[in-house]
Design a protein around this motif. Structure first.
Motif, mmCIF file in Angstrom:
data_model
loop_
_atom_site.group_PDB
_atom_site.id
_atom_site.type_symbol
_atom_site.label_atom_id
_atom_site.label_comp_id
_atom_site.label_asym_id
_atom_site.label_seq_id
_atom_site.Cartn_x
_atom_site.Cartn_y
_atom_site.Cartn_z
ATOM 1 N N CYS A 88 27.562 14.846 89.331
ATOM 2 C CA CYS A 88 26.797 13.829 89.932
ATOM 3 C C CYS A 88 25.335 13.856 90.305
ATOM 4 O O CYS A 88 25.034 13.013 90.930
ATOM 5 C CB CYS A 88 27.757 13.627 91.102
ATOM 6 S SG CYS A 88 29.380 13.099 90.612
ATOM 7 N N ASN A 89 24.703 14.875 89.806
ATOM 8 C CA ASN A 89 23.405 14.877 89.804
ATOM 9 C C ASN A 89 22.455 14.709 88.586
ATOM 10 O O ASN A 89 23.186 14.943 87.756
ATOM 11 C CB ASN A 89 22.873 16.144 90.756
ATOM 12 C CG ASN A 89 23.715 16.506 91.766
ATOM 13 O OD1 ASN A 89 23.876 15.609 92.726
ATOM 14 N ND2 ASN A 89 24.164 17.573 92.041
ATOM 15 N N PRO A 90 21.136 13.985 89.043
ATOM 16 C CA PRO A 90 20.247 14.012 87.747
ATOM 17 C C PRO A 90 20.501 15.216 86.768
ATOM 18 O O PRO A 90 20.170 16.410 87.261
ATOM 19 C CB PRO A 90 19.091 13.389 88.056
ATOM 20 C CG PRO A 90 19.488 13.086 89.550
ATOM 21 C CD PRO A 90 20.622 13.759 90.158
ATOM 22 N N ASP A 91 20.425 15.003 85.410
ATOM 23 C CA ASP A 91 20.090 16.108 84.597
ATOM 24 C C ASP A 91 20.940 17.243 84.599
ATOM 25 O O ASP A 91 20.254 18.344 84.757
ATOM 26 C CB ASP A 91 18.517 16.428 84.657
ATOM 27 C CG ASP A 91 17.881 17.106 83.279
ATOM 28 O OD1 ASP A 91 18.755 17.229 82.509
ATOM 29 O OD2 ASP A 91 16.569 16.921 83.281
ATOM 30 N N PRO A 92 22.037 17.090 84.208
ATOM 31 C CA PRO A 92 23.130 18.245 84.168
ATOM 32 C C PRO A 92 22.571 19.220 82.993
ATOM 33 O O PRO A 92 22.918 20.409 83.256
ATOM 34 C CB PRO A 92 24.292 17.904 83.842
ATOM 35 C CG PRO A 92 24.011 16.308 83.163
ATOM 36 C CD PRO A 92 22.881 15.618 83.806
ATOM 37 N N LEU A 93 21.857 18.732 82.174
ATOM 38 C CA LEU A 93 21.392 19.759 81.171
ATOM 39 C C LEU A 93 20.300 20.745 81.626
ATOM 40 O O LEU A 93 20.575 21.804 81.142
ATOM 41 C CB LEU A 93 20.779 19.072 79.883
ATOM 42 C CG LEU A 93 21.745 17.937 79.238
ATOM 43 C CD1 LEU A 93 20.905 17.558 77.888
ATOM 44 C CD2 LEU A 93 22.929 18.671 78.906
ATOM 45 N N GLN A 94 19.315 20.027 82.474
ATOM 46 C CA GLN A 94 18.683 21.297 83.320
ATOM 47 C C GLN A 94 19.482 22.190 84.110
ATOM 48 O O GLN A 94 19.295 23.423 84.174
ATOM 49 C CB GLN A 94 17.642 20.512 84.051
ATOM 50 C CG GLN A 94 16.577 21.302 84.795
ATOM 51 C CD GLN A 94 16.038 22.216 84.011
ATOM 52 O OE1 GLN A 94 15.369 22.044 83.192
ATOM 53 N NE2 GLN A 94 15.783 23.675 84.751
ATOM 54 N N ALA A 95 20.563 21.487 84.667
ATOM 55 C CA ALA A 95 21.452 22.359 85.579
ATOM 56 C C ALA A 95 22.108 23.429 84.861
ATOM 57 O O ALA A 95 22.054 24.591 85.036
ATOM 58 C CB ALA A 95 22.582 21.670 86.230
ATOM 59 N N ILE A 96 22.435 23.246 83.635
ATOM 60 C CA ILE A 96 23.284 24.023 82.602
ATOM 61 C C ILE A 96 22.139 25.213 82.347
ATOM 62 O O ILE A 96 22.176 26.425 82.420
ATOM 63 C CB ILE A 96 23.924 23.378 81.688
ATOM 64 C CG1 ILE A 96 25.149 22.548 81.934
ATOM 65 C CG2 ILE A 96 24.305 24.444 80.531
ATOM 66 C CD1 ILE A 96 25.364 21.458 80.911
ATOM 67 N N LYS A 97 21.049 24.791 81.941
ATOM 68 C CA LYS A 97 20.088 25.824 81.561
ATOM 69 C C LYS A 97 19.526 26.858 82.713
ATOM 70 O O LYS A 97 19.675 27.940 82.422
ATOM 71 C CB LYS A 97 18.861 24.953 81.170
ATOM 72 C CG LYS A 97 17.494 25.681 80.621
ATOM 73 C CD LYS A 97 16.444 24.660 80.077
ATOM 74 C CE LYS A 97 15.276 25.226 79.386
ATOM 75 N NZ LYS A 97 14.845 26.361 79.727
ATOM 76 N N SER A 98 19.478 26.439 83.957
ATOM 77 C CA SER A 98 19.244 27.110 84.986
ATOM 78 C C SER A 98 20.269 28.053 85.245
ATOM 79 O O SER A 98 20.129 29.164 85.439
ATOM 80 C CB SER A 98 18.942 26.217 86.342
ATOM 81 O OG SER A 98 17.784 25.468 86.029
#
Ligand SMILES: Nc1nc2c(c(=O)[nH]1)N[C@H]1C(S)=C(S)[C@@H](COP(=O)(O)OP(=O)(O)OC[C@H]3O[C@@H](n4cnc5c(=O)[nH]c(N)nc54)[C@H](O)[C@@H]3O)O[C@H]1N2
Ligand SMILES: Nc1nc2c(c(=O)[nH]1)N[C@H]1C(S)=C(S)[C@@H](COP(=O)(O)OP(=O)(O)OC[C@H]3O[C@@H](n4cnc5c(=O)[nH]c(N)nc54)[C@H](O)[C@@H]3O)O[C@H]1N2
Ligand code: SF4
Ligand SMILES: [Mo]
Length: 914
Positions: A514-524
């Motif tokens: 539900c937050n912007p940019d899950p791809l950045q989340a996954i990368k982190s």
């Protein structure tokens, strides 16, 4: 243990009734819905159940939709066979049934779904002590573990991280006090999260200028709304985003002869139902539109026409013009002169506004007539228009427009928020469902009442992180731009802080989704140093999929009943619900889970010293009813027999303990809770039988609510809670707060800021109007078919509400897109595919992607197949760091890969451990 798989006992008839009603009422004409014969027809159950007189038991609907409707479940042999809404009495305007929506009616298919999490699971290549392979998050295998193993591993990791890194290294990811917070607070505190998701720039933009961001404080009540000559719905959609009764209130407003105008990029189902006049506006450009309207009024005023209520402006506001500036402010910093273009040589004329917002100049002029001084006007908005970049002045400009015509604080007039919880029916709660724990007071949310909610950490010292900072900075760089605790409006000038989050413990908020940019989340999450991600959830949601230890939780259907945590059901009703089935599989109560971990950590077994049964009893005792003069008294009559029917031994022990600490000489101390009989308006037995108590409403009943009436009647006696006591069209406090956060800066008075991602940014060259790489703006309407990500798995809802991207008919023609085509949407942050729904109900240049579908990311093709809005959403921040989903820039084209099936045929992520 009941073994119930998806749909086994459902009848074809159930399905037909629910979908027919839902699609007939709310489906968008011209969009392809699912075509396949539904799977449930194979699952014939007892047809006679529909007609039988089997007992109907009040059941919960608890999701974060803004409502709380009473459901009634028919249970046969331990299985729910049918669900219906409130039919406890005849329906009338004065005494409406508290009707549920299609989601409530589909709860069975959520709770009994095949993708329910069944057992605790551990990711195969995760190892304790930070020794595992985190790069495999989201693509590893899973293994089933026992509750004992799961809680042992969690306790071991918490113990290790607290010792090696300290409390700030455990991040519990919800902005409310959840069960993991309760335990962590007992252990000395933890970092927590702040969601900049919901209220847009109303969250921090409202209070400093003297208004609020909640419907309860800023919206007329439903009977007062009927007195308006005109209701301007400025970006609100109760038919989709405020289930339950609000759409019905809107119908009554319409039937009262009220003119209804809608200002929105999308002609949504609420406007269609209300026969609203639609003024299509581009996303994120409302401030420009309002300035164009104000400019026209100022011009007419200069020409000697009486179109602005100067008395009102000068009595109740500061900063509107040079005559009413707050002390110490430069008179050359006022809204009027800014709008007239005296500071930047850009008069904010209707023509200027039109180029930005898309509303024709004459229509902007005509729109001002709707607000005329001699009319009663309700200017009613929601959060969606303020969920865009650089809109910190949205609330201030809206208030300025309302104030210019005096549509504030008078019967039939308002300028405020009227969506989401309590939509179209503002005012303090008449009935309130009390609290679950006896020792702390909060009228709305018993979550805040959980014991040990207050941690030994001072609130100012607690690390609070928003999702964008978490994914883009805190995990990859171990740095945090810390600007205090926004949730409690404790914003302080930004300081950079070192952080080292080692455990992320996540219940509720679906943070990867539900937050912007899950791809950045996954990368982190794959590359950073987070050693353990714990997820407690109902289904195998994206946050569970990217976690290390997943814990299945039960729903309010499966645990002792009571009253809901939040009193969202409107100001006129409270509800009561029962447990209606046994817990499925090995799913456990969140509180039980925390107790197990606490025990293993040697914290003792008093994390939740009062069990669910006693919590329910406390709710009953503390629920209240307010008289028209505001005097509050108990709602529920409690007899000695009632007391005896509950096992209250834990409550007695707890109350005795809390009582010992009570200091009667401290005026702020709350007296200890007493277990005693009381006289109320309804007996426990009656409330339990019907599951709902509503207050009958009628004109003149004393419950009318007019926001800011006290202030307008007596500005000296009832000043607003601002530095000047007035509505601050010039607010130094607002500017200081936002500028201190360290992103972009704002003026103390409304100005038009070109948004970071907005209409202007769709052009490579604004002057020649040459479109750029991302020529479309996307909005994310909150969708009828689910509540955020919750219920995205439900087959009935998927069939009733297909999950397309909506595109204007002319844009579709220009892009060569036909209705039903699979299209690829590309944004700076990611790509997603959807089926196109071609419509005339959207302003050209804007696409509408319903909010909340689950991420289904195909890493090889680098595309999301789930229709996930946040894959496209930007992770940048401006000013108060609002999540700016409603103007995401994309391009769109026909997809050349495998076409998508209809939503109901799309796969649902299944927990891999059966
Ligand atoms: N079914 C369902 N109901 C929900 C939710 C859900 O997910 N599903 N979520 C709940 C929650 S937590 C919240 S906060 C509320 C959210 O509810 P709202 O904040 O009201 O948001 P939306 O429903 O997304 O949008 C409302 C309207 O605003 C319009 N809009 C979008 N951008 C702009 C803009 O820039 N300008 C103008 N003028 N209009 C714009 C949309 O087209 C839409 O018609 O809904 C709640 N209710
Ligand atoms: N792109 C885009 N993103 C948005 C929005 C948008 O308009 N566009 N809207 C934003 C808004 S307004 C909001 S409020 C947020 C909401 O964001 P979230 O709060 O993250 O959304 P939900 O889907 O409600 O997540 C609730 C989760 O809690 C789980 N859950 C439910 N009950 C229980 C329980 O009893 N115990 C446990 N442990 N778990 C439970 C559900 O299964 C679900 O996974 O989303 C925001 N995100
Ligand atoms: S409006 Fe919300 S609480 Fe009411 S039935 Fe629908 S989903 Fe449930
Ligand atoms: Mo929200």
């Amino acid at each position: 243990m009941a073994e119930i798989s998806n749909g086994r006992e459902l009848t074809r008839r159930d399905f037909m009734i629910a979908t027919a009603a839902a699609t007939a009422a709310l489906g968008l004409a011209g969009c392809s819905q699912g075509e396949g014969e539904n799977e449930l027809s194979e699952t014939q159950g007892p047809e006679e159940a529909y007609y039988s007189e089997e007992e109907w038991i009040p059941a919960a609907c608890w999701i974060d939709c803004g409502g709380r409707c009473p459901l009634r479940a028919q249970v046969k042999d331990g299985t729910i066979v049918r669900v219906k809404g409130d039919d406890t009495h005849e329906d009338s305007e004065a005494y409406p049934q508290q009707r549920c929506c299609a989601r409530g009616r589909s709860q069975r298919h959520h709770i009994l779904a095949a993708d329910r999490l069944k057992y605790p699971m551990r990711r195969k290549h995760w190892l304790p002590d930070g020794a595992g392979d985190n790069t495999l998050r989201g693509r590893d295998e899973w293994e089933r573990i026992s509750w004992d193993e799961a809680t042992e591993l969690i306790a071991h990791e918490i113990d290790r991280v607290l010792r090696d890194y300290g409390n700030d290294s455990v991040l519990v990811t919800d902005s409310l006090q959840t069960e993991p917070h309760v335990l962590m607070n007992k252990l000395g505190g933890c970092a927590t999260m702040y969601m900049v998701a919901s209220y847009g720039s109303w969250q921090n933009g409202a209070l400093p200028i003297g208004t609020g961001y909640a419907t309860t404080t800023t919206c007329l009540d439903r009977l007062e709304l009927k007195k308006a000559d005109t209701v301007i719905l400025w970006g609100v959609n109760p038919a989709w985003s405020s289930g339950g009764n609000p759409s019905w209130y809107l119908r009554h407003i319409k039937e009262a002869g009220t003119e209804i105008v809608a200002i929105d990029p999308f002609f949504n189902d609420s406007y269609a139902m209300a026969g609203a006049e639609w003024v299509p506006v581009r996303p994120g450009t409302d401030i420009a539109l309002m300035m164009g309207m104000l400019h026209h009024l100022l011009e007419r005023d200069t020409a000697g026409e009486s179109v602005i209520d100067w008395d009102f402006v000068h009595t109740y506001t500061v900063g509107f013009d040079a005559e009413c500036m707050p002390e110490g402010a430069d008179p050359d910093e006022n809204l009027k002169d800014y709008v007239l273009g005296r500071y930047d040589n850009v008069p904010k004329t209707p023509e200027w506004a039109s180029e930005i917002c898309g509303v024709e100049p004459d229509r902007i002029r005509a729109l001002t007539e709707k607000l005329a001084l001699d009319k009663n006007v309700a200017l009613l908005t929601g959060y969606a228009p303020a969920r865009t970049f650089n809109t910190d002045h949205w609330p201030q400009m809206f208030l300025a427009l309302g104030a210019a015509m005096g549509h504030i604080g008078k019967s039939g007039n308002m300028t405020g928020i009227g969506n989401f919880q309590y939509a179209l029916n503002g005012g303090p709660l008449i009935v309130d469902n009390g609290m679950a724990y006896p020792d702390l007071y909060s009228s709305h949310s018993s979550i805040f009442n959980w014991p040990a909610a207050g941690s030994p950490q001072a609130m100012e010292d607690q690390i609070v992180v928003d999702s964008k900072e978490l994914w883009r900075n805190a995990i990859p760089n171990k740095k945090l731009n810390d600007y205090g605790n926004l949730l409690f409006n404790m914003v302080s000038p930004v300081v950079e802080r070192d952080v080292d989050f080692r455990i992320i413990w996540s219940a509720y908020c679906n943070i990867v989704n539900c937050n912007p940019d899950p791809l950045q989340a996954i990368k982190s999450l794959r590359e950073g140093d987070v050693d353990l991600i714990i997820r407690q959830d109902i289904n195998f949601t994206p946050t569970a999929q990217y976690a290390d230890i997943v814990l299945p939780v039960i729903t309010p259907w499966e645990r002792p009943g009571g009253m809901p945590e939040f009193a969202y059901h409107g100001r006129e009703a409270v509800i009561y619900y029962f447990q209606v089935m046994e817990p499925l599989y090995e799913a456990k109560d969140d509180q039980w889970i925390i107790k197990q971990v606490a025990e293993k950590l040697g914290v003792g077994d008093d994390v939740f010293p009062v069990g669910r049964e006693a919590q329910e009893f406390v709710h009953l005792c503390t629920s209240t009813i307010a008289a028209p003069d505001g005097t509050v008294s108990p709602l529920v009559t409690i007899t000695q027999e009632d007391i005896d029917s509950y096992d209250l031994s834990d409550l007695e022990a707890y109350v005795a303990k809390v009582g010992e600490a009570y200091d009667a000489s401290d005026p702020d101390a709350v007296p200890p809770f007493e277990i005693k009989t009381q006289e109320g308006q309804i007996s426990v037995a009656e409330l339990k039988k019907s599951g709902v108590f509503s207050v009958k409403r009628e004109e003149g009943d004393g419950y009318a609510f007019i926001p800011m009436k006290d202030f307008v009647d007596d500005p000296e006696g009832h000043p607003l809670d601002t530095a000047t006591g007035k509505i601050e069209i010039y607010s130094q406090a607002l500017a200081d707060m936002i500028n201190g956060m360290g992103y972009s800066t704002i003026k103390p008075y409304p100005t038009y800021e070109v948004p970071l991602q907005g209409y202007e940014a769709t052009f490579a060259d604004w002057k020649s109007k040459t479109k750029g790489e991302f020529p479309y703006q996307v909005i994310n309407p909150h969708y009828m078919g689910r509540q955020h990500s919750t219920m995205n798995n439900v087959d009935w809802l998927r069939e009733a509400f297909d999950n397309p991207v909506y595109i204007n008919i002319d844009d579709a023609a220009a892009e060569g897109i036909q209705d039903g085509d699979t299209v690829l949407l590309t944004a700076k942050s990611g790509r997603s595919i959807r089926r196109a729904c071609v419509t005339r109900r959207l302003i050209p240049g804007t696409l509408a992607m319903p909010h909340g579908a689950w991420l289904a990311y195909d890493e090889e093709a680098a595309v999301d197949r789930g229709g996930h809005d946040n894959v496209l959403a930007p992770i940048e921040s401006t000013s108060q760091s609002v999540d700016a989903y409603n103007s995401t820039l994309v391009n769109i084209r026909v997809y050349d890969g495998e076409p998508l099936p209809s939503h109901v045929e799309e796969p649902v992520a299944m927990a891999p451990v059966e």
